[in-house]
Scaffold this motif. Structure first.
Motif, PDB file in Angstrom:
ATOM      1  N   GLN A   1      69.051  20.853  22.027  1.00  0.00           N
ATOM      2  CA  GLN A   1      69.400  22.201  22.451  1.00  0.00           C
ATOM      3  C   GLN A   1      68.555  23.275  21.774  1.00  0.00           C
TER       4      GLN A   1
ATOM      5  N   LEU B   1      72.830  23.414  26.313  1.00  0.00           N
ATOM      6  CA  LEU B   1      73.819  22.394  26.667  1.00  0.00           C
ATOM      7  C   LEU B   1      74.661  22.901  27.827  1.00  0.00           C
TER       8      LEU B   1
ATOM      9  N   GLY C   1      72.490  22.220  15.084  1.00  0.00           N
ATOM     10  CA  GLY C   1      72.853  22.020  16.484  1.00  0.00           C
ATOM     11  C   GLY C   1      72.921  20.569  16.923  1.00  0.00           C
TER      12      GLY C   1
ATOM     13  N   SER D   1      74.704  18.196  15.717  1.00  0.00           N
ATOM     14  CA  SER D   1      76.100  17.739  15.779  1.00  0.00           C
ATOM     15  C   SER D   1      76.739  18.136  17.104  1.00  0.00           C
ATOM     16  N   ASP D   2      76.394  19.350  17.605  1.00  0.00           N
ATOM     17  CA  ASP D   2      76.904  19.773  18.915  1.00  0.00           C
ATOM     18  C   ASP D   2      76.358  18.884  20.025  1.00  0.00           C
TER      19      ASP D   2
ATOM     20  N   GLY E   1      77.974  15.534  19.841  1.00  0.00           N
ATOM     21  CA  GLY E   1      79.357  15.678  20.300  1.00  0.00           C
ATOM     22  C   GLY E   1      79.436  15.712  21.812  1.00  0.00           C
ATOM     23  N   THR E   2      78.483  16.414  22.433  1.00  0.00           N
ATOM     24  CA  THR E   2      78.429  16.460  23.901  1.00  0.00           C
ATOM     25  C   THR E   2      78.140  15.081  24.474  1.00  0.00           C
TER      26      THR E   2
END
Length: 294
Positions: free
Chosen positions: A52, A170, A197, A199-200, A203-204
């Motif tokens: 991202q 994202l 970012g 981790s985001d 997570g997605t």
């Protein structure tokens, strides 16, 4: 043997299950005449190249890895899924005249095969600026998360690898890429905030795996813009390896002037300067990807 298949299961996932069953001996295959059953079960490995953060080398990696795989005898398709269209122009295709493009395939139902442009380096589904507004148009469409997956299903058996160049966000376009992909390759820039970012993103990916695409996995993490002369690059590399044990490619992509110049000539690095450090690095990365998927 009876198989119970839920309505809406993608053709690619069914082929994946079929191939797995044959390899495990659950299904026995009999060859008749010249029937090539291995070819029947062959299907492209779809890899979404995603992060991202912008400016980390996603498009550079997509274009040059695709060309390196092609040079090693693989049938490769690049799907440019970033409205900036840098992968399209980086492969020498004029993004202003691309029609049909990914936009027409997704939104207007054009055949994916008709959108494919052949280049000396690999095939590409080009994109133009129309894709910038596609995310809004897709909101009201049925099963909008799987539009790209369904489009690629029609050409899946014609390639060994499909590389999807994702936008630096994202949102719905990236979600489509994740739903279409077998795995995710994450370029990480060897700079401060490199892990910001991630981790985001992961997570997605976990949400997509749980709810929309159960087969998706992490293909690997590739370190980009590496400068061996600086302590910072060394420190970032060690930090990334600590966060992703066993999932970071041994090949690192160096900072290289020739890599930066190649896109302006509409050529991947192995065509622009095959003896540069950048070309050698992407050839090494291609070897690792091939070894991982053999």
């Amino acid at each position: 043997m009876t198989f119970h298949v839920k309505h809406g299961t993608s053709r690619v996932f069914l082929l994946f299950l079929l191939k797995k069953a044959i390899l495990q001996g659950i299904i026995k295959v009999t060859y008749f005449g010249n029937c090539n059953c291995e070819r029947l079960c062959a299907m492209a490995k779809r890899i979404a190249i995603v992060n991202q953060k912008g400016g980390v080398g996603k498009t550079t990696t997509c274009v040059n890895l695709a060309s390196a795989l092609h040079a090693k005898g693989q049938r490769v398709l690049v799907c440019d899924f970033d409205p900036q269209a840098n992968a399209t122009s980086g492969l020498g295709v004029d993004k202003t005249t691309a029609n049909p493009s990914v936009y027409e395939v997704l939104i207007e139902g054009a055949e994916c095969k008709k959108a494919i442009v052949a280049t000396p380096y690999c095939d590409v589904v080009p994109v133009n600026k129309s894709l910038a507004g596609a995310g809004i148009e897709m909101i009201g469409m049925a099963d909008r998360e799987h539009l790209l997956s369904r489009a690629l299903d029609s050409v899946n058996d014609e390639y060994d690898y499909v590389l999807i160049d994702c936008p630096p966000s994202l949102e719905l376009l990236t979600l489509n890429a994740l739903c279409a992909a077998d795995s995710v390759l994450v370029p990480v820039q060897c700079e401060y905030y490199a892990l910001e970012g991630l981790s985001d993103l992961l997570g997605t990916v976990r949400i997509v795996k749980r709810s929309l695409n159960p087969k998706i996995a992490l293909e690997g993490v590739v370190l980009t813009m590496f400068d061996s002369r600086t302590n910072l690059s060394m420190q970032v590399a060690e930090e990334v390896k600590r966060h992703f044990p066993g999932q970071v490619y041994a090949t690192v992509i160096p900072r290289n002037v020739r890599l930066s110049e190649a896109p302006s000539h509409g050529r991947p690095i192995d065509a622009y300067d095959p003896y540069s450090r950048g070309a050698e690095a992407y050839a090494g990365l291609a070897d690792e990807v091939l070894a991982q998927n053999t």
